[in-house]
Design a protein around this motif. Structure first.
Motif, PDB file in Angstrom:
ATOM      1  N   ASN A 164      -4.155  -2.634   6.737  1.00  0.00           N
ATOM      2  CA  ASN A 164      -5.358  -3.870   5.852  1.00  0.00           C
ATOM      3  C   ASN A 164      -5.784  -4.022   7.729  1.00  0.00           C
ATOM      4  OD1 ASN A 164      -2.569  -4.774   4.916  1.00  0.00           O
ATOM      5  ND2 ASN A 164      -1.161  -6.430   6.160  1.00  0.00           N
ATOM      6  N   PHE A 165      -6.938  -5.133   7.022  1.00  0.00           N
ATOM      7  CA  PHE A 165      -8.479  -4.587   7.987  1.00  0.00           C
ATOM      8  C   PHE A 165      -9.173  -5.567   7.649  1.00  0.00           C
ATOM      9  CE2 PHE A 165      -8.191  -1.220   4.490  1.00  0.00           C
ATOM     10  CZ  PHE A 165      -9.977  -1.439   3.968  1.00  0.00           C
ATOM     11  N   VAL A 166     -10.381  -5.929   8.403  1.00  0.00           N
ATOM     12  CA  VAL A 166     -11.341  -6.645   7.910  1.00  0.00           C
ATOM     13  C   VAL A 166     -12.516  -5.927   7.922  1.00  0.00           C
ATOM     14  CG1 VAL A 166     -12.572  -8.879   8.625  1.00  0.00           C
ATOM     15  CG2 VAL A 166     -10.201  -8.776   9.083  1.00  0.00           C
ATOM     16  N   LEU A 167     -13.582  -5.690   6.819  1.00  0.00           N
ATOM     17  CA  LEU A 167     -14.903  -6.007   7.850  1.00  0.00           C
ATOM     18  C   LEU A 167     -16.179  -6.978   6.916  1.00  0.00           C
ATOM     19  CD1 LEU A 167     -15.099  -3.557   4.584  1.00  0.00           C
ATOM     20  CD2 LEU A 167     -14.377  -2.921   5.912  1.00  0.00           C
ATOM     21  N   MET A 168     -17.169  -6.256   8.406  1.00  0.00           N
ATOM     22  CA  MET A 168     -17.813  -7.510   8.524  1.00  0.00           C
ATOM     23  C   MET A 168     -18.916  -6.541   8.116  1.00  0.00           C
ATOM     24  SD  MET A 168     -16.727  -8.430  12.548  1.00  0.00           S
ATOM     25  CE  MET A 168     -18.933  -9.277  12.476  1.00  0.00           C
ATOM     26  N   LEU A 218      -8.115  -3.009  12.986  1.00  0.00           N
ATOM     27  CA  LEU A 218      -7.297  -2.237  11.608  1.00  0.00           C
ATOM     28  C   LEU A 218      -5.595  -2.553  11.928  1.00  0.00           C
ATOM     29  CD1 LEU A 218      -7.050   0.055   9.831  1.00  0.00           C
ATOM     30  CD2 LEU A 218      -7.750   1.821  11.792  1.00  0.00           C
ATOM     31  N   SER A 219      -5.392  -2.795  11.352  1.00  0.00           N
ATOM     32  CA  SER A 219      -3.686  -2.651  11.783  1.00  0.00           C
ATOM     33  C   SER A 219      -2.771  -2.094  12.194  1.00  0.00           C
ATOM     34  CB  SER A 219      -2.503  -3.765  10.225  1.00  0.00           C
ATOM     35  OG  SER A 219      -2.945  -2.883   9.181  1.00  0.00           O
ATOM     36  N   VAL A 220      -2.558  -0.584  11.431  1.00  0.00           N
ATOM     37  CA  VAL A 220      -2.099   0.456  12.670  1.00  0.00           C
ATOM     38  C   VAL A 220      -3.567   1.685  12.912  1.00  0.00           C
ATOM     39  CG1 VAL A 220      -2.353   1.371  10.363  1.00  0.00           C
ATOM     40  CG2 VAL A 220      -0.827   1.815  11.976  1.00  0.00           C
ATOM     41  N   SER A 221      -2.547   2.123  13.728  1.00  0.00           N
ATOM     42  CA  SER A 221      -3.877   3.278  14.408  1.00  0.00           C
ATOM     43  C   SER A 221      -3.113   4.518  14.870  1.00  0.00           C
ATOM     44  CB  SER A 221      -4.185   2.995  16.065  1.00  0.00           C
ATOM     45  OG  SER A 221      -2.519   3.146  16.613  1.00  0.00           O
ATOM     46  N   ASN A 222      -1.581   4.683  14.919  1.00  0.00           N
ATOM     47  CA  ASN A 222      -0.888   6.342  13.832  1.00  0.00           C
ATOM     48  C   ASN A 222      -0.195   5.846  13.371  1.00  0.00           C
ATOM     49  OD1 ASN A 222      -2.103   7.849  16.258  1.00  0.00           O
ATOM     50  ND2 ASN A 222      -2.250   5.935  17.840  1.00  0.00           N
ATOM     51  N   VAL A 223      -0.148   7.272  12.623  1.00  0.00           N
ATOM     52  CA  VAL A 223       1.169   6.846  11.971  1.00  0.00           C
ATOM     53  C   VAL A 223       1.768   8.279  12.067  1.00  0.00           C
ATOM     54  CG1 VAL A 223       0.730   5.017   9.518  1.00  0.00           C
ATOM     55  CG2 VAL A 223      -0.104   8.215   9.653  1.00  0.00           C
ATOM     56  N   LYS A 224       3.891   8.659  11.571  1.00  0.00           N
ATOM     57  CA  LYS A 224       4.068   9.299  11.373  1.00  0.00           C
ATOM     58  C   LYS A 224       4.274  10.325  10.437  1.00  0.00           C
ATOM     59  CE  LYS A 224       7.224   8.105  15.367  1.00  0.00           C
ATOM     60  NZ  LYS A 224       8.988   7.105  16.301  1.00  0.00           N
ATOM     61  N   ILE A 225       4.112  11.456  10.409  1.00  0.00           N
ATOM     62  CA  ILE A 225       3.970  12.243   9.073  1.00  0.00           C
ATOM     63  C   ILE A 225       4.964  13.529   9.014  1.00  0.00           C
ATOM     64  CG2 ILE A 225       2.489  13.932   7.461  1.00  0.00           C
ATOM     65  CD1 ILE A 225       1.520  11.082   8.296  1.00  0.00           C
ATOM     66  N   ASN A 226       5.658  13.252   8.423  1.00  0.00           N
ATOM     67  CA  ASN A 226       7.108  14.551   8.207  1.00  0.00           C
ATOM     68  C   ASN A 226       6.073  15.502   6.883  1.00  0.00           C
ATOM     69  OD1 ASN A 226       9.151  15.898   8.133  1.00  0.00           O
ATOM     70  ND2 ASN A 226      10.238  14.446   6.829  1.00  0.00           N
ATOM     71  N   GLU A 265       2.867  13.120  14.180  1.00  0.00           N
ATOM     72  CA  GLU A 265       1.520  11.818  14.389  1.00  0.00           C
ATOM     73  C   GLU A 265       0.556  11.956  14.670  1.00  0.00           C
ATOM     74  OE1 GLU A 265       2.637   7.207  17.672  1.00  0.00           O
ATOM     75  OE2 GLU A 265       3.637   8.762  17.857  1.00  0.00           O
ATOM     76  N   THR A 266      -0.467  10.804  13.331  1.00  0.00           N
ATOM     77  CA  THR A 266      -1.681  11.366  14.235  1.00  0.00           C
ATOM     78  C   THR A 266      -2.314   9.775  13.230  1.00  0.00           C
ATOM     79  OG1 THR A 266      -2.969  12.632  12.452  1.00  0.00           O
ATOM     80  CG2 THR A 266      -1.326  11.460  10.943  1.00  0.00           C
ATOM     81  N   PRO A 267      -3.905   9.972  13.767  1.00  0.00           N
ATOM     82  CA  PRO A 267      -4.209   8.638  14.098  1.00  0.00           C
ATOM     83  C   PRO A 267      -4.918   8.761  12.119  1.00  0.00           C
ATOM     84  CG  PRO A 267      -5.647  10.444  14.495  1.00  0.00           C
ATOM     85  CD  PRO A 267      -4.739  10.929  14.313  1.00  0.00           C
ATOM     86  N   VAL A 268      -4.855   7.048  12.154  1.00  0.00           N
ATOM     87  CA  VAL A 268      -5.434   6.159  11.148  1.00  0.00           C
ATOM     88  C   VAL A 268      -7.047   5.918  11.511  1.00  0.00           C
ATOM     89  CG1 VAL A 268      -5.663   4.112   9.503  1.00  0.00           C
ATOM     90  CG2 VAL A 268      -3.424   5.654  10.710  1.00  0.00           C
TER      91      VAL A 268
END
Length: 321
Positions: free
Chosen positions: A251-255, A301-309, A285-288
């Protein structure tokens, strides 16, 4: 003939002689009246105010002038032969004054005999105030609405200030003057146009008589738009590898500018993870990241990093063989 004899002569039949004299006088008066005619004129009343004060009240716009003269002259008398004046030049202080009406007649009338002139009214009540000068700002009259998603960011007028003259008691309440209308309907870009004085109060004078240059600056309205559950895409992953887990969404907001952002839909890979540096299976773990887009600013931005398998892509190997 001696004086005594003259007196005696006059006394003879005196009553008859007296009656004859009276009759002669009446005949003379009747004759004079019969050859004199009258004419009534409405003469504009001019206010002379070259001094320190000026009229601010209600005075008659004209006076009634009655002229009596010989029948042979009456038809030659014109309104232009008579001037009616109220002179305020000798008044120094504000207030109410009874001022006599003065008339000036042409040389043509001065030569008429007989000539009788009467005026009504002979005196007018005048309310006066001190004269004043002031510089005030110019305010354009804006009509219409700019296009949806835009606003007026600035209004400039040239000249921006003008001189006004009038009664002191009136000018102390005058801070701006307005112009004729400037139409901004559906405007999306800056533009310039001309306007003129729109004088609503006739008790003072605007000294600038030309056209104003009015410049209208138009700017897009700012907008914040919220986006939810936008998929996080994977880019630049080696074809021999694949992601086995569900990455999720963000989720995020655009201006940005309302006209551009209002209907904007993020395209594929707008939110993503870059796996170009991953060459072996494993957990990472990689940045979004957000696609580089200079049109809009992103926040929250609701998430900064996610775990990747990451696992081996067996299907890719079979296909390669």
């Amino acid at each position: 003939m001696t004086i005594k004899q003259l007196i005696d002569k006059l006394r003879e039949n005196f009553h008859i002689k007296a009656i004859c004299l009276v009759i002669a006088i009446f005949i003379y008066i009747f004759h004079q009246v019969s050859i004199v005619e009258s004419k009534t004129l409405a003469i504009p009343l001019t206010v002379v105010e070259n001094g320190a004060v000026m009229n601010v009240g209600e005075i008659p716009s004209a006076i009634t002038v009655k002229v009596r003269t010989g029948a042979n002259n009456i038809s030659h008398i014109l309104n232009s032969d008579i001037k009616a004046i109220v002179n305020l030049d000798n008044i120094e202080f504000p207030g109410n004054y009874d001022i006599p009406v003065n008339i000036n007649i042409s040389n043509k009338l001065k030569e008429m005999d007989p000539l009788e002139i009467s005026i009504k009214p002979e005196v007018v009540n005048v309310t006066v105030d001190r004269k004043a000068v002031k510089y005030v700002s110019v305010q354009p009259t804006i009509v219409g609405e700019v296009a949806r998603g835009y606003e007026i960011s600035k209004i400039e007028v040239e000249p921006a200030f003008v001189q006004v003259r009038g009664p002191e008691s009136v000018l102390k309440y005058v801070d701006t003057i307005t112009t004729t209308s400037v139409n901004v309907s559906n405007a999306k870009t800056n533009f310039s146009t001309s306007a003129e004085n729109l004088q609503l109060n006739q008790k003072y004078s605007i000294m600038f008589k030309g056209e104003y240059k009015v410049t209208i600056s138009i700017a897009p309205l700012p907008l914040e738009k919220e986006y939810e559950n936008v998929p996080i895409d994977v880019v630049n992953l080696n074809s021999n590898l694949k992601v086995s887990n569900k990455i999720g969404s963000a989720n995020f907001v655009l201006m940005g500018d309302m006209p551009k952002l209002e209907s904007y839909i993020p395209d594929k890979n707008f939110v993503y993870v870059d796996l170009s540096k991953i060459h072996e299976p494993g957990e990472y773990e990689t940045p979004v990241l957000i696609k580089n887009n200079t049109k809009f600013e992103i926040k929250n931005l609701s998430v900064s990093n996610v775990k990747i398998n990451v696992i081996k892509n067996d299907n890719q190997e079979i296909t390669s063989e």
